[in-house]
Motif scaffolding. Sequence first.
Motif, PDB file in Angstrom:
ATOM      1  N   TRP A 123     -13.698   6.858   1.747  1.00 27.36           N
ATOM      2  CA  TRP A 123     -12.315   6.499   2.062  1.00 27.36           C
ATOM      3  C   TRP A 123     -12.160   4.983   2.169  1.00 27.36           C
ATOM      4  N   ARG A 149      -9.672   2.657  -0.031  1.00 28.31           N
ATOM      5  CA  ARG A 149      -8.685   1.697   0.493  1.00 28.31           C
ATOM      6  C   ARG A 149      -8.831   0.330  -0.171  1.00 28.31           C
ATOM      7  N   ASP A 181      -7.382   0.628  -3.652  1.00 32.94           N
ATOM      8  CA  ASP A 181      -5.911   0.613  -3.634  1.00 32.94           C
ATOM      9  C   ASP A 181      -5.368  -0.781  -3.345  1.00 32.94           C
ATOM     10  N   MET A 203       0.816  -1.220   0.000  1.00 27.57           N
ATOM     11  CA  MET A 203       0.000   0.000   0.000  1.00 27.57           C
ATOM     12  C   MET A 203       0.847   1.267   0.000  1.00 27.57           C
ATOM     13  N   SER A 227      -8.858  -3.284   6.919  1.00 31.23           N
ATOM     14  CA  SER A 227      -8.834  -4.486   6.090  1.00 31.23           C
ATOM     15  C   SER A 227      -8.884  -5.743   6.944  1.00 31.23           C
TER      16      SER A 227
END
Lengths: 371, 371
Positions: free
Chosen positions: A314, A318, A321, A171, A292
């Motif tokens: 957001w 995430r 991404d 990340m 996550s």
Amino acid sequence: MTIKISIDCMGGDHGPSVTVPAAISFANREPEVELVLVGLEEKIRAELKKHKVITHPRLSVLHASEVVTMDDSIETALRRKKDSSMRLAINLVKDGQAHACVSAGNTGALMAVSRYLLKTIPGVDRPAICTILPNQKDGPTYMLDLGANVDCEPEHLHQFALMGSALVSAMEGKSRPTVGLLNVGEEDIKGNEVVKHTAELLRADHEKGILNFYGNVEGNDIFEGTTDIVVCDGFVGNVTLKASEGLGRFVKKVLTTEFKSGILNMLGALIARGAIKAISRRLNPSRYNGASLLGLRGLVFKSHGGADAYGYEWAIRRAFDAAKYDVLSRIATTIADLMPQAEVSAKHAEVAAGGVEGKIIVNESTQQKTA
Amino acid sequence: MTIKISIDCMGGDHGPSVTVPAAISFANREPEVELVLVGLEEKIRAELKKHKVITHPRLSVLHASEVVTMDDSIETALRRKKDSSMRLAINLVKDGQAHACVSAGNTGALMAVSRYLLKTIPGVDRPAICTILPNQKDGPTYMLDLGANVDCEPEHLHQFALMGSALVSAMEGKSRPTVGLLNVGEEDIKGNEVVKHTAELLRADHEKGILNFYGNVEGNDIFEGTTDIVVCDGFVGNVTLKASEGLGRFVKKVLTTEFKSGILNMLGALIARGAIKAISRRLNPSRYNGASLLGLRGLVFKSHGGADAYGYEWAIRRAFDAAKYDVLSRIATTIADLMPQAEVSAKHAEVAAGGVEGKIIVNESTQQKTA
């Protein structure tokens, strides 16, 4: 490459009134995403209509007749509500029709259903929940576990460290992110037996060059940004995270009250509105929304139940991404390479993660339509 | 009634440069206190002189030739440095020559020396560290344990709850303060086995009218002020407290940076300086300095090692209040009344706590003089 993400639109305290506008906003912002809105079709379409979205090339709806509520037991979520939005959203990941799933639903149920449907990565005994927190170095601190495992053995904390390291490496593009072990002091002699034994495992990895183990860190190090990753058991992580949220709300209340008390303070606040806006932005917990669920054969992201649309977006970001940076196979590879017990290769997880092909076809007649 | 407090002047990051001015300020503010400044006489007198205090009717100095440093092991503090300021200060409490002791020294050493010299109250297996934190209801939340016990059994957490309840009842004048058990969720089924079993013990006490048990609380409840007391093991408490301190410093840095960025923001901050002063006061951790070591046959208060004189004075204030409100015998009585194993009456502890008589006489020739 287009990233497909399934959204459990019914989860969280607010349901479609938050999840749908967040999805619309993210889809408009990010041309490489396709979102599948899963939930009660009528409610989702009503919400889309409210935002003047009748059709959208990258938004589709998948009907689910049931909803897992915040109070539902894991048993109910797993065994009874087989047509829940949460379950169907995760199923899309399992079936290779979405790269990742986002839900603001009940954490226990989300973890249980995800684990049941997706299974764990070979070599991982227990999945963990990982979130980011802001720190003084203006970077994120990744912290895990945040509540999936209230009792942990050193082997579990060891796996959390490896997974966290793979996640941050993907990340944040850091090749050797630092790992800190949360403890009551920096010295090796501090802490309980589980933590001391975990430190030995992490030190051994460090000596082999597998992990960049910083050593013990303390509570304050989370917000000081001493290490990229902070590892702890789910009890400690959950309490710490919620205490930080509580303190954040307390601070916000103090700021609001004082700047509204009296004409001079209000005037000052008006003049310094640039600073106040910047403070409010930097301290806004919504920016750190989206935890996550690590260690599963599929990407699942948990939004805070009370998140607003800005915060929920957001969480989608995430998930996007994580799919884009191929977090899943990086974790699987790390675990497979490093854990002697992970004999099964990471291939399995890679296949499960990467195989999104073509269109989502789920009872096209009524259940899924392009919005 | 005059309350005598011994001050370990050498403890903490700053030593006499913080502890002595704090003591002077408190003695000037509080006519009912007598303070014994324990430590390297020369340094203490130099500091007194710096503050133009040559003699003071309620300040005296007791020379101690050794200092327990922040890095000293418990072994060193206990076995080697028998003439340390920390030890002599606690000894005054043991010998009935002071009602309470304050130290900013190494927590582990302070607990070990206190426990060795003072012993625990009958019925208490392990002493705990209790501090107060601010909450949204503008009252303090008392939290324990904060690090004395990294592994706890339900019986220990049960004793912490009883001690915390007696403490709050005395310090805040609340007859039935509420007790919350820190957990990862409110429901009874949440948490690990230790917490679940503790909840059973506390519920049983609640049903008997012994304790006002609210139930499980989460991290955010600490700062929301859901209960007067929050009980947890020392690992969780320590991490949570330090994380909160870290977040506090992060917030402070953000506020300072933003209000100093640009002329308009600086001007606004100047105009709203009333608000900024109030915010800074309300969020100042120094106001919450001074943790009590509960469960000992004597009152010992721990100041934060990095406290400034303002913060250290708060720790002295807490020790003063605890002695004034007779916290020690109230805890001893509560434990003796409620714990079946506490067969020995609370009398013992009461005698140890209350028997401060006459003047402190310790080698008057050189060691102790009126400042």
